[in-house]
Design a protein around this motif. Structure first.
Motif, PDB file in Angstrom:
ATOM      1  N   SER A   3       0.828  -1.208   0.000  1.00 14.60           N
ATOM      2  CA  SER A   3       0.000   0.000   0.000  1.00 14.60           C
ATOM      3  C   SER A   3       0.858   1.252   0.000  1.00 14.60           C
ATOM      4  N   ALA A   4       1.936   1.253   0.768  1.00 15.50           N
ATOM      5  CA  ALA A   4       2.816   2.415   0.816  1.00 15.50           C
ATOM      6  C   ALA A   4       3.456   2.677  -0.550  1.00 15.50           C
ATOM      7  N   TYR A   5       3.701   1.597  -1.297  1.00 15.08           N
ATOM      8  CA  TYR A   5       4.259   1.741  -2.647  1.00 15.08           C
ATOM      9  C   TYR A   5       3.178   2.036  -3.683  1.00 15.08           C
ATOM     10  N   CYS A   6       1.899   2.018  -3.251  1.00 12.85           N
ATOM     11  CA  CYS A   6       0.760   2.271  -4.149  1.00 12.85           C
ATOM     12  C   CYS A   6       0.703   1.252  -5.279  1.00 12.85           C
ATOM     13  N   ILE A   7       1.106   0.019  -4.978  1.00 10.08           N
ATOM     14  CA  ILE A   7       1.031  -1.059  -5.967  1.00 10.08           C
ATOM     15  C   ILE A   7      -0.373  -1.644  -5.964  1.00 10.08           C
ATOM     16  N   ASP A   8      -0.938  -1.809  -7.145  1.00  9.39           N
ATOM     17  CA  ASP A   8      -2.268  -2.402  -7.274  1.00  9.39           C
ATOM     18  C   ASP A   8      -2.131  -3.911  -7.077  1.00  9.39           C
ATOM     19  N   ALA A   9      -2.438  -4.369  -5.864  1.00 12.89           N
ATOM     20  CA  ALA A   9      -2.239  -5.778  -5.515  1.00 12.89           C
ATOM     21  C   ALA A   9      -3.160  -6.689  -6.313  1.00 12.89           C
ATOM     22  N   ALA A  10      -4.362  -6.219  -6.610  1.00 14.83           N
ATOM     23  CA  ALA A  10      -5.309  -7.047  -7.363  1.00 14.83           C
ATOM     24  C   ALA A  10      -4.790  -7.330  -8.769  1.00 14.83           C
ATOM     25  N   LYS A  11      -4.238  -6.312  -9.429  1.00 13.44           N
ATOM     26  CA  LYS A  11      -3.701  -6.504 -10.777  1.00 13.44           C
ATOM     27  C   LYS A  11      -2.419  -7.327 -10.742  1.00 13.44           C
ATOM     28  N   MET A  12      -1.636  -7.142  -9.693  1.00  9.92           N
ATOM     29  CA  MET A  12      -0.429  -7.951  -9.531  1.00  9.92           C
ATOM     30  C   MET A  12      -0.809  -9.424  -9.385  1.00  9.92           C
ATOM     31  N   ALA A  13      -1.814  -9.687  -8.534  1.00 12.23           N
ATOM     32  CA  ALA A  13      -2.252 -11.067  -8.318  1.00 12.23           C
ATOM     33  C   ALA A  13      -2.767 -11.686  -9.616  1.00 12.23           C
ATOM     34  N   LYS A  14      -3.542 -10.929 -10.359  1.00  9.29           N
ATOM     35  CA  LYS A  14      -4.081 -11.439 -11.621  1.00  9.29           C
ATOM     36  C   LYS A  14      -2.961 -11.770 -12.592  1.00  9.29           C
ATOM     37  N   HIS A  15      -1.955 -10.903 -12.667  1.00  6.47           N
ATOM     38  CA  HIS A  15      -0.822 -11.153 -13.562  1.00  6.47           C
ATOM     39  C   HIS A  15      -0.094 -12.427 -13.180  1.00  6.47           C
ATOM     40  N   CYS A  16      -0.044 -12.711 -11.871  1.00  2.00           N
ATOM     41  CA  CYS A  16       0.664 -13.896 -11.366  1.00  2.00           C
ATOM     42  C   CYS A  16      -0.233 -15.132 -11.305  1.00  2.00           C
ATOM     43  N   ASN A  17      -1.439 -15.024 -11.837  1.00  2.00           N
ATOM     44  CA  ASN A  17      -2.411 -16.132 -11.791  1.00  2.00           C
ATOM     45  C   ASN A  17      -2.715 -16.555 -10.367  1.00  2.00           C
ATOM     46  N   MET A  18      -2.831 -15.567  -9.493  1.00  2.00           N
ATOM     47  CA  MET A  18      -3.185 -15.803  -8.098  1.00  2.00           C
ATOM     48  C   MET A  18      -4.569 -15.202  -7.852  1.00  2.00           C
ATOM     49  N   ASP A  19      -5.423 -15.928  -7.161  1.00  2.00           N
ATOM     50  CA  ASP A  19      -6.727 -15.360  -6.825  1.00  2.00           C
ATOM     51  C   ASP A  19      -6.591 -14.572  -5.534  1.00  2.00           C
ATOM     52  N   MET A  20      -7.159 -13.373  -5.536  1.00  2.00           N
ATOM     53  CA  MET A  20      -7.053 -12.498  -4.361  1.00  2.00           C
ATOM     54  C   MET A  20      -8.187 -12.815  -3.412  1.00  2.00           C
ATOM     55  N   GLN A  21      -8.086 -13.966  -2.759  1.00  2.00           N
ATOM     56  CA  GLN A  21      -9.155 -14.460  -1.909  1.00  2.00           C
ATOM     57  C   GLN A  21      -9.214 -13.683  -0.601  1.00  2.00           C
ATOM     58  N   TRP A  22     -10.377 -13.125  -0.330  1.00  2.00           N
ATOM     59  CA  TRP A  22     -10.574 -12.366   0.899  1.00  2.00           C
ATOM     60  C   TRP A  22     -12.049 -12.448   1.231  1.00  2.00           C
ATOM     61  N   ASN A  23     -12.431 -13.512   1.903  1.00  2.00           N
ATOM     62  CA  ASN A  23     -13.842 -13.697   2.216  1.00  2.00           C
ATOM     63  C   ASN A  23     -14.014 -13.969   3.704  1.00  2.00           C
ATOM     64  N   GLY A  24     -15.134 -14.532   4.066  1.00  2.00           N
ATOM     65  CA  GLY A  24     -15.447 -14.695   5.474  1.00  2.00           C
ATOM     66  C   GLY A  24     -14.539 -15.595   6.260  1.00  2.00           C
ATOM     67  N   ASP A  25     -13.813 -16.516   5.616  1.00  2.00           N
ATOM     68  CA  ASP A  25     -13.002 -17.454   6.390  1.00  2.00           C
ATOM     69  C   ASP A  25     -11.563 -17.613   5.911  1.00  2.00           C
ATOM     70  N   VAL A  26     -11.164 -16.862   4.882  1.00  2.00           N
ATOM     71  CA  VAL A  26      -9.782 -16.950   4.384  1.00  2.00           C
ATOM     72  C   VAL A  26      -9.249 -15.543   4.099  1.00  2.00           C
ATOM     73  N   ALA A  27      -8.056 -15.266   4.609  1.00  2.59           N
ATOM     74  CA  ALA A  27      -7.367 -14.010   4.316  1.00  2.59           C
ATOM     75  C   ALA A  27      -6.172 -14.310   3.427  1.00  2.59           C
ATOM     76  N   SER A  28      -6.017 -13.533   2.371  1.00  2.77           N
ATOM     77  CA  SER A  28      -4.924 -13.731   1.427  1.00  2.77           C
ATOM     78  C   SER A  28      -4.023 -12.505   1.444  1.00  2.77           C
ATOM     79  N   PHE A  29      -2.735 -12.720   1.725  1.00  3.87           N
ATOM     80  CA  PHE A  29      -1.783 -11.618   1.772  1.00  3.87           C
ATOM     81  C   PHE A  29      -0.637 -11.860   0.797  1.00  3.87           C
TER      82      PHE A  29
END
Length: 200
Positions: A165-191
């Protein structure tokens, strides 16, 4: 095929003295849900994200040397990242009791941070570029408490880190580029965290 021949044929498949595939495998064996190597040119910076830091929901704005405004402007932070050509991205997925419990997610961030630090040190021992830079999922916590609120100098200036966040990097687009799902729901946190290497 010798390493030298592979290096000449496809130099971007090498991470200093490590094969990219070996690096990813080692990271996943260390406990990460997924890892990937990407070019820094494919990162997307959204300077307007700085406003989220200024809202200070995490409580670290203005009280941690690794956080805004002391870490640098969005432009300065982007420039630091772009001094490197490549990055290895780490993703963790952790079950949570309450996704909205800040104390619980803070502890998960600390676990992710410690795992990133251990993994990067091990990868360096195996041949990964030693002259890189860390970008974490949360604020710098190398010290028990930051000296900033007391106006004392940082004692970890050469090794302290800042978050995505401090670097202002768009984590969602980074995750998509890396074929990673940005899972953040009621029972799983993804960092996410990353290690930048191959300085220009």
């Amino acid at each position: 095929m010798s390493e030298a021949r592979l290096d000449r044929r496809d130099p971007e498949r090498r991470t200093s003295n490590m094969q990219e595939e070996d690096l990813i495998t080692a990271a996943e064996e260390a406990g990460f849900a997924k890892a990937a190597v990407m070019n820094t040119e494919d990162l997307v910076f959204q300077h307007e994200f700085r406003r989220f830091c200024q809202q200070n929901d995490c409580g670290n704005y203005g009280s941690n040397y690794g956080c805004p405004p002391y870490c640098g402007t969005p432009e300065e932070m982007e420039s630091r990242v772009m001094q490197y050509r490549r990055a290895v991205v780490f993703q963790s997925k952790t079950p949570v009791s309450n996704i909205f419990d800040n104390e619980e997610t803070k502890q998960i961030k600390k676990i992710h941070t410690r795992m990133t630090l251990r993994t990067v040190e091990e990868l360096k021992r195996r041949g990964l570029d030693e002259n890189g830079m860390l970008v974490m999922c949360g604020p710098c916590n190398l010290c028990e408490s930051c000296n900033m609120p007391e106006g004392k100098p940082c004692v970890q200036e050469q090794s302290r880190f800042s978050c995505l966040s401090a670097y202002c990097i768009d984590a969602a687009k980074m995750a998509k580029h890396c074929n990673m799902d940005m899972q953040w729901n009621g029972d799983v946190a993804s960092f996410f965290s990353m290690y930048l290497f191959d300085k220009k």
